[in-house]
Design a protein around this motif. Structure first.
Motif, PDB file in Angstrom:
ATOM      1  N   GLY A 149      10.910   3.371 -22.631  1.00  0.00           N
ATOM      2  CA  GLY A 149      11.029   4.042 -21.172  1.00  0.00           C
ATOM      3  C   GLY A 149      10.582   2.694 -20.080  1.00  0.00           C
ATOM      4  N   TYR A 150      10.333   1.612 -20.466  1.00  0.00           N
ATOM      5  CA  TYR A 150      10.279  -0.069 -19.788  1.00  0.00           C
ATOM      6  C   TYR A 150      11.936  -0.729 -20.318  1.00  0.00           C
ATOM      7  CZ  TYR A 150       9.039  -4.377 -18.433  1.00  0.00           C
ATOM      8  OH  TYR A 150       8.880  -5.416 -17.513  1.00  0.00           O
ATOM      9  N   THR A 151      12.248  -0.821 -19.094  1.00  0.00           N
ATOM     10  CA  THR A 151      13.278  -0.962 -19.089  1.00  0.00           C
ATOM     11  C   THR A 151      12.895  -2.838 -18.126  1.00  0.00           C
ATOM     12  OG1 THR A 151      14.670   0.243 -17.839  1.00  0.00           O
ATOM     13  CG2 THR A 151      14.767  -0.018 -20.350  1.00  0.00           C
ATOM     14  N   SER A 152      14.086  -4.297 -17.959  1.00  0.00           N
ATOM     15  CA  SER A 152      14.596  -4.699 -16.918  1.00  0.00           C
ATOM     16  C   SER A 152      15.724  -5.284 -16.462  1.00  0.00           C
ATOM     17  CB  SER A 152      13.463  -5.636 -17.339  1.00  0.00           C
ATOM     18  OG  SER A 152      13.668  -6.862 -18.277  1.00  0.00           O
ATOM     19  N   ASN A 173       8.814   7.531 -17.704  1.00  0.00           N
ATOM     20  CA  ASN A 173       7.681   8.095 -18.315  1.00  0.00           C
ATOM     21  C   ASN A 173       7.432   7.192 -19.322  1.00  0.00           C
ATOM     22  OD1 ASN A 173       8.033  10.839 -16.981  1.00  0.00           O
ATOM     23  ND2 ASN A 173       9.689  10.927 -17.826  1.00  0.00           N
ATOM     24  N   VAL A 174       6.762   5.964 -18.513  1.00  0.00           N
ATOM     25  CA  VAL A 174       6.147   5.011 -19.582  1.00  0.00           C
ATOM     26  C   VAL A 174       4.820   5.154 -20.404  1.00  0.00           C
ATOM     27  CG1 VAL A 174       5.968   2.378 -20.118  1.00  0.00           C
ATOM     28  CG2 VAL A 174       7.516   3.062 -18.400  1.00  0.00           C
ATOM     29  N   ARG A 175       4.319   5.787 -21.608  1.00  0.00           N
ATOM     30  CA  ARG A 175       3.383   6.119 -21.376  1.00  0.00           C
ATOM     31  C   ARG A 175       2.499   4.512 -22.170  1.00  0.00           C
ATOM     32  NH1 ARG A 175       2.750  11.426 -22.750  1.00  0.00           N
ATOM     33  NH2 ARG A 175       0.702  11.534 -22.769  1.00  0.00           N
ATOM     34  N   VAL A 176       1.011   4.808 -21.613  1.00  0.00           N
ATOM     35  CA  VAL A 176       0.983   3.426 -21.908  1.00  0.00           C
ATOM     36  C   VAL A 176      -1.090   3.504 -21.991  1.00  0.00           C
ATOM     37  CG1 VAL A 176      -0.818   1.377 -19.990  1.00  0.00           C
ATOM     38  CG2 VAL A 176       1.890   1.735 -19.951  1.00  0.00           C
ATOM     39  N   GLY A 187      -5.179  10.925 -23.186  1.00  0.00           N
ATOM     40  CA  GLY A 187      -5.353   9.201 -23.285  1.00  0.00           C
ATOM     41  C   GLY A 187      -4.821   8.248 -22.376  1.00  0.00           C
ATOM     42  N   ASP A 188      -3.559   8.529 -22.699  1.00  0.00           N
ATOM     43  CA  ASP A 188      -2.750   7.752 -21.645  1.00  0.00           C
ATOM     44  C   ASP A 188      -2.329   7.989 -20.600  1.00  0.00           C
ATOM     45  OD1 ASP A 188      -2.965   7.213 -24.423  1.00  0.00           O
ATOM     46  OD2 ASP A 188      -0.739   8.254 -24.692  1.00  0.00           O
ATOM     47  N   TRP A 189      -1.652   6.697 -19.543  1.00  0.00           N
ATOM     48  CA  TRP A 189      -1.056   7.095 -18.295  1.00  0.00           C
ATOM     49  C   TRP A 189       0.510   7.060 -18.887  1.00  0.00           C
ATOM     50  CZ3 TRP A 189      -4.098   6.865 -14.251  1.00  0.00           C
ATOM     51  CH2 TRP A 189      -6.046   7.144 -14.294  1.00  0.00           C
ATOM     52  N   VAL A 190       0.892   7.933 -18.023  1.00  0.00           N
ATOM     53  CA  VAL A 190       2.177   7.978 -17.915  1.00  0.00           C
ATOM     54  C   VAL A 190       3.038   6.450 -16.370  1.00  0.00           C
ATOM     55  CG1 VAL A 190       4.607   9.349 -17.642  1.00  0.00           C
ATOM     56  CG2 VAL A 190       2.470  10.149 -19.170  1.00  0.00           C
ATOM     57  N   ILE A 191       3.523   5.961 -16.520  1.00  0.00           N
ATOM     58  CA  ILE A 191       3.980   5.953 -15.090  1.00  0.00           C
ATOM     59  C   ILE A 191       5.450   5.933 -14.728  1.00  0.00           C
ATOM     60  CG2 ILE A 191       4.005   3.369 -14.205  1.00  0.00           C
ATOM     61  CD1 ILE A 191       2.502   1.651 -16.289  1.00  0.00           C
ATOM     62  N   ASN A 192       6.245   6.029 -13.727  1.00  0.00           N
ATOM     63  CA  ASN A 192       6.918   6.388 -12.880  1.00  0.00           C
ATOM     64  C   ASN A 192       7.367   5.588 -11.958  1.00  0.00           C
ATOM     65  OD1 ASN A 192       8.878   8.199 -14.904  1.00  0.00           O
ATOM     66  ND2 ASN A 192       6.861   9.286 -14.672  1.00  0.00           N
ATOM     67  N   GLY A 193       8.865   4.872 -11.890  1.00  0.00           N
ATOM     68  CA  GLY A 193       8.328   3.859 -10.812  1.00  0.00           C
ATOM     69  C   GLY A 193       9.900   2.950 -11.093  1.00  0.00           C
ATOM     70  N   ALA A 194       9.405   2.151 -10.106  1.00  0.00           N
ATOM     71  CA  ALA A 194      10.567   0.708  -9.974  1.00  0.00           C
ATOM     72  C   ALA A 194       9.713  -0.599  -9.531  1.00  0.00           C
ATOM     73  CB  ALA A 194      11.805   1.135  -9.208  1.00  0.00           C
ATOM     74  N   GLY A 207       0.634  -1.463  -0.366  1.00  0.00           N
ATOM     75  CA  GLY A 207       0.414   0.184   0.168  1.00  0.00           C
ATOM     76  C   GLY A 207       0.864   1.446  -0.159  1.00  0.00           C
ATOM     77  N   THR A 208       1.803   1.170   0.033  1.00  0.00           N
ATOM     78  CA  THR A 208       3.061   1.842  -0.218  1.00  0.00           C
ATOM     79  C   THR A 208       4.246   2.406  -1.013  1.00  0.00           C
ATOM     80  OG1 THR A 208       5.366   1.148   2.064  1.00  0.00           O
ATOM     81  CG2 THR A 208       2.954   2.020   2.835  1.00  0.00           C
ATOM     82  N   MET A 209       3.532   1.805  -1.754  1.00  0.00           N
ATOM     83  CA  MET A 209       4.159   1.647  -3.042  1.00  0.00           C
ATOM     84  C   MET A 209       4.493   3.266  -4.161  1.00  0.00           C
ATOM     85  SD  MET A 209       1.622   0.772  -6.001  1.00  0.00           S
ATOM     86  CE  MET A 209       0.978  -1.002  -5.617  1.00  0.00           C
ATOM     87  N   LYS A 210       5.487   3.182  -4.464  1.00  0.00           N
ATOM     88  CA  LYS A 210       6.204   4.889  -5.248  1.00  0.00           C
ATOM     89  C   LYS A 210       5.906   4.551  -6.730  1.00  0.00           C
ATOM     90  CE  LYS A 210       8.855   5.820  -1.314  1.00  0.00           C
ATOM     91  NZ  LYS A 210      10.836   5.238  -1.125  1.00  0.00           N
ATOM     92  N   THR A 211       5.895   3.466  -7.047  1.00  0.00           N
ATOM     93  CA  THR A 211       5.500   3.048  -8.198  1.00  0.00           C
ATOM     94  C   THR A 211       4.384   4.471  -8.588  1.00  0.00           C
ATOM     95  OG1 THR A 211       6.768   1.612  -8.410  1.00  0.00           O
ATOM     96  CG2 THR A 211       5.225   1.823 -10.805  1.00  0.00           C
ATOM     97  N   HIS A 212       4.305   5.093  -9.550  1.00  0.00           N
ATOM     98  CA  HIS A 212       2.423   5.690  -9.683  1.00  0.00           C
ATOM     99  C   HIS A 212       2.450   6.111 -11.064  1.00  0.00           C
ATOM    100  CE1 HIS A 212       5.755   8.925  -9.526  1.00  0.00           C
ATOM    101  NE2 HIS A 212       4.754   9.478 -10.241  1.00  0.00           N
ATOM    102  N   ALA A 213       1.156   6.213 -11.307  1.00  0.00           N
ATOM    103  CA  ALA A 213       0.588   6.466 -13.329  1.00  0.00           C
ATOM    104  C   ALA A 213      -0.122   7.650 -13.158  1.00  0.00           C
ATOM    105  CB  ALA A 213       0.005   5.548 -13.053  1.00  0.00           C
ATOM    106  N   VAL A 214       0.232   8.533 -13.323  1.00  0.00           N
ATOM    107  CA  VAL A 214      -0.637  10.026 -13.998  1.00  0.00           C
ATOM    108  C   VAL A 214      -0.882   9.771 -15.433  1.00  0.00           C
ATOM    109  CG1 VAL A 214      -0.906  12.029 -14.300  1.00  0.00           C
ATOM    110  CG2 VAL A 214       1.101  11.211 -12.454  1.00  0.00           C
TER     111      VAL A 214
END
Ligand code: TGC
Ligand code: FAD
Length: 395
Positions: A205-208, A229-232, A164-171, A153-160
């Motif tokens: 922007g998505y890597t692993s 800044n992954v646009r989904v 029309g897209d969502w932008v995800i940042n985090g790990a 519940g305390t996750m830092k990864t967020h999507a804004v």
């Protein structure tokens, strides 16, 4: 007077002391036997080497898929549509081979196909599920983060939402199958609480990258995921769930399979210790002729028998739609704990031979150190059962 038929001689099965198998249907027995054959013929001969090389045996995926093991308890979408007891037996047999192989199947089916089926729309189901059932598309599940896993519940990864897209940042960290995944189910915080996203491997922007030098689950891929800044697109949002109950609902499915998996690992170690004790001569007699070794082996059998009955009852309740998630946690806690204790004890009975990769118990023992931590640590499981009993959360 009629003559009485002589009483049948009953000898308990060494690895199924209470004949739990007699409580299975013929179909369930056949499924278990087919997977057991696959594990004996294809997994066990290669797994020690794969563990040693720190390599997931990807070459097993086509046969795992052709046996119908991926998303096997899903109806439709090219899945086998088996009941939950059958899924459990599959996990048991796979983990008798190695926890890493069972992990691969758990993550694909319970943590990735399940949320697409349950929280996704029809377009998402059609797009992903058949390919995932065939093993042509691989999934991973990103909940845990570098700063902690027990309290997602305390996750830092967020999507804004932007246009029309969502932008995800985090790990995300400690993610099974991460670097081989075509799609990651990513849980991110939004203004509307936690939401699930289908992040595809080629999205900018998505890597692993793999986490190397593990001492546990070495025949499994564990990775870090990064979102810069992954646009989904909106089409990749799982529309039918909001909040932590989304990911926690998936964990219930996977934890259920792990309760059975623990039995498989425990049986593998018990079998190895028993066979060794019968042939290893110390102080001029086989180890199995000594009282303490017999006690330890009897105790392994007792614990395995209890675990078998627990999982079977859990599975029947799940098949009847009357299983509570706290009941799964009690079984995961019990069955993984007994498996880890049995693995350590079996390793000791093998003496020095037990530290060699040529034996199975040490590999299971090391793997089970992950299994007792992932999908919720043992302590978290105890605390959730405690909160169910006391009516208040202590974490
Ligand atoms: P809490 O307030 O308790 O619950 C929030 C909402 O979720 C519902 N819920 C569940 N639903 C289904 N299954 C469960 N197990 C559920 N637990 C809770 C709950 O009813 C509530 O619903 P609603 O409708 O009221 O909103 O949430 P909390 O934040 O207090 O939860 C705390 C806690 C400790 C229970 C939870 O965070 C937790 O389980 N932590 C452990 C995290 C964990 O297990 N992570 C695993 C990551 S994935 C992984 O390890 C994969 S390994 C894969 C492999 O290789 O096999
Ligand atoms: P922490 O949360 O930091 O906990 C550390 C210790 O503190 C533990 O002993 C814990 O029990 C204890 N603790 C925590 N809170 C309390 C409390 N309130 N009271 C008392 N003690 C407490 N995650 C994914 O999302 N996807 C995956 O595919 C995945 N695969 C994994 C594969 C492997 C091989 C491993 C090892 C982990 C994987 N995980 C995955 C992560 C796993 O779910 C987490 O490691 C786990 O949930 C614990 O989180 P943590 O490691 O951050 O430990």
């Amino acid at each position: 007077m009629t003559a009485q038929a002589p009483a049948a001689v009953i000898t308990p099965d060494t690895f199924d002391f209470y004949n739990v198998r007699s409580l299975l249907t013929e179909d369930e027995r056949q499924i278990q036997d087919a997977v057991a054959r696959f594990v004996d013929e294809k997994v066990i001969p290669v797994i020690g080497h794969a563990f040693d090389e720190h390599r997931f045996p990807k070459e097993l995926i086509p046969e795992i898929a052709s046996l119908g093991l991926l998303g096997c308890n899903i109806e439709g979408y090219d899945c086998a549509g088996l009941n939950h007891v059958s899924y459990g037996l599959i996990c048991q047999e796979l983990e008798r081979g190695d926890s890493g192989v069972r992990s691969f199947v758990s993550v694909q089916g319970s943590l990735c196909m399940y949320p697409i089926l349950t929280y996704g729309n029809e377009e998402q189901r059609q797009r992903w599920l058949p390919g995932m059932a065939r093993g042509e598309l691989i999934g991973c599940f990103g909940l845990t983060e570098p700063d902690g896993g027990s309290d997602p519940g305390t996750m830092k990864t967020h999507a804004v939402k932007k246009g029309g897209d969502w932008v995800i940042n985090g790990a995300k960290m400690w993610i099974t199958n991460g670097t081989i995944a075509d799609v990651a189910i990513v849980w991110a915080m939004t203004d509307d609480g936690v939401r699930g996203f289908l992040v595809e491997k080629d999205m900018a922007g998505y890597t692993s990258r793999d986490i190397l030098r593990k001492m546990s689950l070495r025949a499994s891929i564990t990775s870090e995921l990064f979102f810069d800044n992954v646009r989904v697109p909106e089409a990749n949002l799982l529309p039918n769930v909001r909040g932590l109950k989304g990911p926690l609902g998936c964990l219930t499915q996977a934890r259920y399979g792990i309760t059975w998996g623990g039995i498989g690992a425990a049986i593998a170690c018990f079998r190895e210790a028993l066979e060794w004790a019968k042939v290893r001569v110390v102080f001029k007699r086989p180890l199995s002729h000594t009282q303490t070794i017999q006690r330890r082996l009897a105790d392994m059998s007792r614990r395995i028998t209890t675990a078998q009955l627990l999982s079977l009852q859990l599975g029947r309740m799940k098949d009847e739609g009357r299983m509570h998630h706290a009941q799964v946690l009690m079984a995961k806690w019990n069955n993984v704990r007994i498996a880890l204790d049995i693995a350590r004890d079996a390793r000791d009975i093998l003496g020095a031979a037990g530290i060699s990769i040529e034996t199975h118990s040490i590999r299971h023992m090391l793997n089970l150190e992950s299994v007792i931590t992932y999908e919720g640590t043992e302590t978290i499981h105890e605390l959730i059962v405690g909160s169910q009993l006391c009516g208040t959360q202590a974490f």
